[in-house]
Design an enzyme around this catalytic site. Sequence first.
Site, PDB file in Angstrom:
ATOM      1  N   SER A 121       2.476   5.909  -5.647  1.00 23.79           N
ATOM      2  CA  SER A 121       1.444   5.743  -6.672  1.00 23.79           C
ATOM      3  C   SER A 121       0.333   6.747  -6.416  1.00 23.79           C
ATOM      4  O   SER A 121      -0.301   6.715  -5.352  1.00 23.79           O
ATOM      5  CB  SER A 121       0.868   4.335  -6.629  1.00 23.79           C
ATOM      6  OG  SER A 121      -0.373   4.331  -7.319  1.00 23.79           O
ATOM      7  N   HIS A 129       4.666   7.387  -9.645  1.00 22.38           N
ATOM      8  CA  HIS A 129       4.119   6.179 -10.289  1.00 22.38           C
ATOM      9  C   HIS A 129       2.674   6.447 -10.724  1.00 22.38           C
ATOM     10  O   HIS A 129       1.841   6.862  -9.921  1.00 22.38           O
ATOM     11  CB  HIS A 129       4.183   5.016  -9.299  1.00 22.38           C
ATOM     12  CG  HIS A 129       3.782   3.699  -9.857  1.00 22.38           C
ATOM     13  ND1 HIS A 129       4.628   2.901 -10.614  1.00 22.38           N
ATOM     14  CD2 HIS A 129       2.617   3.011  -9.760  1.00 22.38           C
ATOM     15  CE1 HIS A 129       3.999   1.784 -10.952  1.00 22.38           C
ATOM     16  NE2 HIS A 129       2.772   1.825 -10.458  1.00 22.38           N
ATOM     17  N   ASP A 148      -0.665   4.900 -12.424  1.00 22.27           N
ATOM     18  CA  ASP A 148      -1.365   3.647 -12.727  1.00 22.27           C
ATOM     19  C   ASP A 148      -2.491   3.891 -13.716  1.00 22.27           C
ATOM     20  O   ASP A 148      -3.516   4.481 -13.374  1.00 22.27           O
ATOM     21  CB  ASP A 148      -1.945   3.063 -11.438  1.00 22.27           C
ATOM     22  CG  ASP A 148      -0.873   2.451 -10.555  1.00 22.27           C
ATOM     23  OD1 ASP A 148      -0.115   1.602 -11.063  1.00 22.27           O
ATOM     24  OD2 ASP A 148      -0.783   2.836  -9.378  1.00 22.27           O
ATOM     25  N   MET A 151      -5.400   2.360 -15.919  1.00 25.10           N
ATOM     26  CA  MET A 151      -6.252   1.163 -15.938  1.00 25.10           C
ATOM     27  C   MET A 151      -7.411   1.355 -16.910  1.00 25.10           C
ATOM     28  O   MET A 151      -7.950   2.462 -17.015  1.00 25.10           O
ATOM     29  CB  MET A 151      -6.816   0.906 -14.539  1.00 25.10           C
ATOM     30  CG  MET A 151      -5.747   0.767 -13.483  1.00 25.10           C
ATOM     31  SD  MET A 151      -6.456   0.239 -11.915  1.00 25.10           S
ATOM     32  CE  MET A 151      -5.030   0.338 -10.846  1.00 25.10           C
ATOM     33  N   HIS A 175       2.690   2.948 -15.410  1.00 19.76           N
ATOM     34  CA  HIS A 175       2.361   1.517 -15.340  1.00 19.76           C
ATOM     35  C   HIS A 175       1.062   1.296 -16.102  1.00 19.76           C
ATOM     36  O   HIS A 175      -0.018   1.623 -15.600  1.00 19.76           O
ATOM     37  CB  HIS A 175       2.236   1.146 -13.855  1.00 19.76           C
ATOM     38  CG  HIS A 175       1.838  -0.269 -13.591  1.00 19.76           C
ATOM     39  ND1 HIS A 175       1.437  -0.696 -12.337  1.00 19.76           N
ATOM     40  CD2 HIS A 175       1.774  -1.363 -14.398  1.00 19.76           C
ATOM     41  CE1 HIS A 175       1.151  -1.992 -12.381  1.00 19.76           C
ATOM     42  NE2 HIS A 175       1.329  -2.412 -13.626  1.00 19.76           N
ATOM     43  N   MET A 221      -1.869  -0.719 -17.361  1.00 21.42           N
ATOM     44  CA  MET A 221      -2.659  -1.943 -17.160  1.00 21.42           C
ATOM     45  C   MET A 221      -3.789  -1.878 -18.175  1.00 21.42           C
ATOM     46  O   MET A 221      -4.969  -1.720 -17.819  1.00 21.42           O
ATOM     47  CB  MET A 221      -3.172  -1.979 -15.704  1.00 21.42           C
ATOM     48  CG  MET A 221      -2.051  -2.290 -14.715  1.00 21.42           C
ATOM     49  SD  MET A 221      -2.427  -1.815 -13.014  1.00 21.42           S
ATOM     50  CE  MET A 221      -1.913  -0.109 -13.061  1.00 21.42           C
ATOM     51  N   MET A 223       4.448  -7.528  -9.659  1.00 20.37           N
ATOM     52  CA  MET A 223       3.243  -7.196  -8.891  1.00 20.37           C
ATOM     53  C   MET A 223       3.173  -8.079  -7.652  1.00 20.37           C
ATOM     54  O   MET A 223       3.260  -9.314  -7.752  1.00 20.37           O
ATOM     55  CB  MET A 223       1.983  -7.408  -9.729  1.00 20.37           C
ATOM     56  CG  MET A 223       1.827  -6.483 -10.928  1.00 20.37           C
ATOM     57  SD  MET A 223       1.890  -4.731 -10.539  1.00 20.37           S
ATOM     58  CE  MET A 223       0.518  -4.564  -9.384  1.00 20.37           C
ATOM     59  N   GLY A 242      -5.207  -3.621 -10.106  1.00 23.49           N
ATOM     60  CA  GLY A 242      -6.564  -3.102 -10.236  1.00 23.49           C
ATOM     61  C   GLY A 242      -6.946  -2.120  -9.141  1.00 23.49           C
ATOM     62  O   GLY A 242      -7.668  -1.172  -9.404  1.00 23.49           O
ATOM     63  N   PHE A 243      -6.423  -2.338  -7.958  1.00 20.90           N
ATOM     64  CA  PHE A 243      -6.848  -1.500  -6.829  1.00 20.90           C
ATOM     65  C   PHE A 243      -5.692  -1.254  -5.865  1.00 20.90           C
ATOM     66  O   PHE A 243      -4.800  -2.095  -5.729  1.00 20.90           O
ATOM     67  CB  PHE A 243      -7.984  -2.190  -6.056  1.00 20.90           C
ATOM     68  CG  PHE A 243      -9.156  -2.512  -6.930  1.00 20.90           C
ATOM     69  CD1 PHE A 243     -10.098  -1.539  -7.248  1.00 20.90           C
ATOM     70  CD2 PHE A 243      -9.291  -3.779  -7.486  1.00 20.90           C
ATOM     71  CE1 PHE A 243     -11.164  -1.831  -8.086  1.00 20.90           C
ATOM     72  CE2 PHE A 243     -10.357  -4.084  -8.334  1.00 20.90           C
ATOM     73  CZ  PHE A 243     -11.305  -3.108  -8.633  1.00 20.90           C
ATOM     74  N   GLY A 244      -5.760  -0.100  -5.202  1.00 22.68           N
ATOM     75  CA  GLY A 244      -4.832   0.172  -4.121  1.00 22.68           C
ATOM     76  C   GLY A 244      -5.319  -0.505  -2.851  1.00 22.68           C
ATOM     77  O   GLY A 244      -6.454  -0.994  -2.780  1.00 22.68           O
ATOM     78  N   GLY A 245      -4.447  -0.563  -1.856  1.00 19.22           N
ATOM     79  CA  GLY A 245      -4.849  -1.010  -0.525  1.00 19.22           C
ATOM     80  C   GLY A 245      -5.069  -2.502  -0.365  1.00 19.22           C
ATOM     81  O   GLY A 245      -5.698  -2.930   0.597  1.00 19.22           O
ATOM     82  N   ASP A 287       5.389  -3.645  -6.688  1.00 21.68           N
ATOM     83  CA  ASP A 287       4.178  -2.813  -6.634  1.00 21.68           C
ATOM     84  C   ASP A 287       3.026  -3.595  -6.010  1.00 21.68           C
ATOM     85  O   ASP A 287       2.630  -4.642  -6.544  1.00 21.68           O
ATOM     86  CB  ASP A 287       3.833  -2.411  -8.080  1.00 21.68           C
ATOM     87  CG  ASP A 287       2.670  -1.440  -8.179  1.00 21.68           C
ATOM     88  OD1 ASP A 287       2.141  -1.024  -7.144  1.00 21.68           O
ATOM     89  OD2 ASP A 287       2.310  -1.107  -9.335  1.00 21.68           O
ATOM     90  N   GLY A 288       2.500  -3.059  -4.899  1.00 22.63           N
ATOM     91  CA  GLY A 288       1.316  -3.652  -4.292  1.00 22.63           C
ATOM     92  C   GLY A 288       1.546  -4.064  -2.850  1.00 22.63           C
ATOM     93  O   GLY A 288       2.394  -4.914  -2.576  1.00 22.63           O
ATOM     94  N   GLY A 289       0.835  -3.428  -1.934  1.00 20.23           N
ATOM     95  CA  GLY A 289       0.932  -3.807  -0.529  1.00 20.23           C
ATOM     96  C   GLY A 289       2.269  -3.499   0.108  1.00 20.23           C
ATOM     97  O   GLY A 289       2.635  -4.109   1.115  1.00 20.23           O
ATOM     98  N   GLY A 299       1.236   3.131  -2.656  1.00 25.09           N
ATOM     99  CA  GLY A 299       0.106   4.044  -2.801  1.00 25.09           C
ATOM    100  C   GLY A 299      -0.475   4.397  -1.447  1.00 25.09           C
ATOM    101  O   GLY A 299      -0.207   5.460  -0.878  1.00 25.09           O
ATOM    102  N   SER A 300      -1.254   3.470  -0.891  1.00 20.31           N
ATOM    103  CA  SER A 300      -1.938   3.779   0.366  1.00 20.31           C
ATOM    104  C   SER A 300      -0.959   4.035   1.507  1.00 20.31           C
ATOM    105  O   SER A 300      -1.211   4.888   2.362  1.00 20.31           O
ATOM    106  CB  SER A 300      -2.923   2.663   0.719  1.00 20.31           C
ATOM    107  OG  SER A 300      -2.337   1.404   0.549  1.00 20.31           O
TER     108      SER A 300
END
Length: 228
Positions: free
Chosen positions: A10, A35, A37, A39, A68, A70, A139, A144-147, A175-177, A197-198
């Site tokens: 991402s 990817h 994102d 928003m 993606h 959002m 999800m 809304g946010f990375g990390g 997607d996420g974490g 992402g992160s």
Amino acid sequence: MTRRTIIAPSVLSADFSRLGEEIEAVERAGADWIHLDVMDGHFVPNITFGPAVIKAVRDRTDKVFDCHLMIAPCDPYLAAFADAGCDIITVHAEATQHLDRSLQAIRDLGKRAGVSLNPSTPESVIEYVLDRLDLILLMTVNPGFGGQAFIGPVVEKVSRVKSMIGSRPIDIEVDGGVTPETAPLVSAAGANVLVAGSAVFKGGSEDQYRENIRAIREASDGAVRTAA
Ligand code: DX5
Ligand code: ZN
């Protein structure tokens, strides 16, 4: 035969001042898809970029642009994202009143149609649109946010969705974490596309991206082999 996991970095965690170069670097480092994102500060509490930025970096790679969205509403903007060069356009089930219509609109634009579910949204909302779908994005954080930290109970939803789709050729993306620690959980449950992402962009150099992608891929492929 085991399937190979698709890794989709991402760019939310990339250096936006060098977005084109970051996409080239992450491709050379082993990314399968890119990817993106999007928003809107309304559906999610953050604002990123829109079709003009995507169009500006489209010629930096031939990799699949996995978009993606959002944003709410999404329908008025689908054509703009298709024109910008997105290959997959994913909308949130929570962001459209007429999910069936939104998915058909994406396919009518000649693009692959995806639907995303927030962690708290039950998979039953997609039961009647499975034949309109190319990808399901689950999800594992609140968007809304990375990390953010991975939300564990979604792993069970991945398994349920895997059973629900049966033999349909639908990708299951998470997607996420996603990290080398959490990737095996979702891969074993049936996810074949991992967004990170992160965990990909940490370190800030191409060599580091290569090592980060390798670690996620190895953890994921190991879990798929064990589950097979
Ligand atoms: C969150 C985005 C994700 C995000 C993931 O709303 O949809 O794609 O970039 O970031 P990490 O991998 O850092 O959780
Ligand atoms: Zn995303």
